[in-house]
Design a protein around this motif. Structure first.
Motif, PDB file in Angstrom:
ATOM      1  N   ILE A  22     -23.362 121.566  11.772  1.00 19.16           N
ATOM      2  CA  ILE A  22     -24.360 122.362  11.046  1.00 19.16           C
ATOM      3  C   ILE A  22     -24.540 123.725  11.699  1.00 19.16           C
ATOM      4  O   ILE A  22     -24.574 124.768  11.033  1.00 19.16           O
ATOM      5  N   LEU A  23     -24.633 123.744  13.029  1.00 18.44           N
ATOM      6  CA  LEU A  23     -24.829 125.007  13.737  1.00 18.44           C
ATOM      7  C   LEU A  23     -23.593 125.890  13.664  1.00 18.44           C
ATOM      8  O   LEU A  23     -23.692 127.117  13.545  1.00 18.44           O
ATOM      9  N   ALA A  24     -22.425 125.263  13.746  1.00 25.04           N
ATOM     10  CA  ALA A  24     -21.183 126.040  13.728  1.00 25.04           C
ATOM     11  C   ALA A  24     -20.991 126.772  12.404  1.00 25.04           C
ATOM     12  O   ALA A  24     -20.268 127.776  12.339  1.00 25.04           O
ATOM     13  N   ALA A  25     -21.636 126.279  11.360  1.00 24.04           N
ATOM     14  CA  ALA A  25     -21.512 126.932  10.052  1.00 24.04           C
ATOM     15  C   ALA A  25     -22.298 128.238   9.988  1.00 24.04           C
ATOM     16  O   ALA A  25     -22.146 129.000   9.035  1.00 24.04           O
ATOM     17  N   ARG A  26     -23.108 128.492  10.998  1.00 24.58           N
ATOM     18  CA  ARG A  26     -23.902 129.723  11.024  1.00 24.58           C
ATOM     19  C   ARG A  26     -23.194 130.778  11.866  1.00 24.58           C
ATOM     20  O   ARG A  26     -22.765 130.504  12.989  1.00 24.58           O
ATOM     21  N   ARG A  27     -23.082 131.955  11.353  1.00 27.74           N
ATOM     22  CA  ARG A  27     -22.535 133.076  12.109  1.00 27.74           C
ATOM     23  C   ARG A  27     -23.693 133.735  12.850  1.00 27.74           C
ATOM     24  O   ARG A  27     -24.683 134.142  12.244  1.00 27.74           O
ATOM     25  N   SER A  28     -23.589 133.790  14.175  1.00 24.00           N
ATOM     26  CA  SER A  28     -24.747 134.224  14.953  1.00 24.00           C
ATOM     27  C   SER A  28     -24.322 134.927  16.230  1.00 24.00           C
ATOM     28  O   SER A  28     -23.316 134.577  16.849  1.00 24.00           O
TER      29      SER A  28
END
Length: 409
Positions: A22-28
């Motif tokens: 889930i976190l990896a799907a966010r570009r940050s």
């Protein structure tokens, strides 16, 4: 943060892997200083605070200067929450989170904002604390019996679905009547995981409020948290007393939470009976020179104590009101077995006790005995000394074959 932290109890490596995806799907920009897998492992790991140094901002002088006692407690809790629940808190201050001091109709408020979401509010008066958390860990813990809604209700904690737009379907809004209650709540492992999970998600998003960041506010709270972190050390081990904290039976809230699906009078009667049972056992053991408290090593047992010979006891207390006898016996036995197992994982061997208002089915004496649990009835206090005598305790620990319940029929 490293992936070497292995989740325990309710959480598994599958939970870490799911959250990592889930976190990896966010570009940050957050991934410049950590990685999704490390952040997911941190969410479920045994909580440790961000170190005092380096702080997110400088603060010259005594952090407590000019503050009264409720204000000092509020600043300490705000800093504690930042250092315990915000990922990579020191290097991300002002870019991914801020702590602000604002005023509303209830007075000065310390507010923690992570990403675009306000996740914690602490009134300097100490009279109310609210926090937003991810819903999934709380729901899972309640279904597994690791979080007790009755205990939360007794402490005046209000649980509502949070309706802010960010992750609206996944958040809960928890409101506590005071700072001590909020600190107790945040120290519960499922709540800590839920707070960290939400903050990990929103910290990986944009933070457009840099102009509002006041490093001196974050720095003051950061240092204030040391007062709570130092005080928490004996609680982490249960201390030498055989319990974490003094027993404090909460009064029944005047206004019961509207979302509860129950009969209000029955709930109030149950809370009152639960407190009566707890105080009856506390008074009984106090007469024998034994001091009783609540909680042990962070496990939320109703009562805990050590007898004169140093043997550790834990007790789950269940009120029987109306026709809920079988339901309460089943629930209480399951809870005390879970608590005993969790304590054993920390190397604490405890004799388990189930205290109920009454037990009319003789089979429960044998059921508890088979599971090495001492059954005490709240209407039979003269028998408690015999049921807790050393030879019985040793027999339970060794064989589990002793029948200990009393029949009121």
């Amino acid at each position: 943060m490293t992936t070497e932290s292995v989740p325990t109890g309710l959480w598994s490596t599958d939970d870490v892997e799911e959250l990592t995806g889930i976190l990896a799907a966010r570009r940050s920009r957050l991934w410049q200083i950590t990685q999704p897998a490390d952040l997911a492992a941190w969410v479920f790991a045994n909580p440790e605070p961000a170190p005092l140094d380096p702080p997110p901002g400088a603060f010259d002088g005594d952090w407590a200067g000019g503050l009264d006692e409720p204000q000092r407690a509020a600043w300490a809790l705000a800093g504690w929450a930042a250092r315990m629940t915000v990922p990579e808190a020191a290097p991300t201050a002002g870019r991914h989170w801020l702590l602000s001091r604002v005023s509303d109709g209830h007075g000065p408020l310390l507010r923690l904002t992570v990403g675009v979401l306000e996740t914690l509010g602490v009134y300097e008066s100490g009279k109310e604390v609210w926090l937003r958390v991810a819903g999934a860990p709380i729901v899972l813990a309640m279904e597994a019996g690791a979080a007790d809604p009755e205990e939360w209700g007794r402490r005046g904690i209000d649980v509502q679905e949070d309706r802010t737009k960010t992750l609206a379907e996944e958040k809960l809004l928890l409101t506590c009547p005071d700072i001590d209650t909020a600190l107790w709540l945040l120290r519960q492992p499922p709540v800590m995981a839920a707070a960290r999970m939400l903050n990990a998600w929103v910290a990986a998003g944009p933070f457009p409020f840099e102009s509002r960041y006041r490093p001196e506010v974050a720095g003051r709270a950061w240092r204030a948290a040391e007062s709570l972190l130092g005080a928490a050390a004996p609680v982490a081990t249960g201390g030498e007393r055989g319990f974490d904290r003094e027993y404090a039976g909460a009064a029944v809230p005047v206004d019961l939470p509207a979302q509860r699906s129950f009969e209000a009078d029955a709930y109030r009667a149950g809370v009152t009976e639960h407190d009566r049972l707890c105080r009856a056992l506390i008074d009984h053991l106090a007469a024998e020179g034994v001091r009783v408290g609540a909680g042990l090593n962070g496990v939320p047992v109703d009562l805990a104590w050590r007898d004169a010979d140093g043997r550790q006891f834990i007790a789950e207390v269940k009120s029987v009101v109306g026709v809920n006898e079988v339901e309460q016996l089943r629930l209480g036995l399951g809870q005390v077995l879970e608590y005993r197992h969790r304590l054993a994982a920390h190397g604490i061997v405890a004799t388990s006790v189930l205290v109920v208002s009454r037990c009319t089915d003789r089979a429960w004496s044998a059921i508890c005995g088979d599971n090495r649990v001492i059954l005490l009835q709240g209407e039979g206090t003269p028998n408690w000394t015999a049921d807790l005598r050393p030879e019985v305790v040793v027999g339970v620990a060794a064989t589990g074959d002793v029948s200990l319940g009393r029949d009121n029929a």
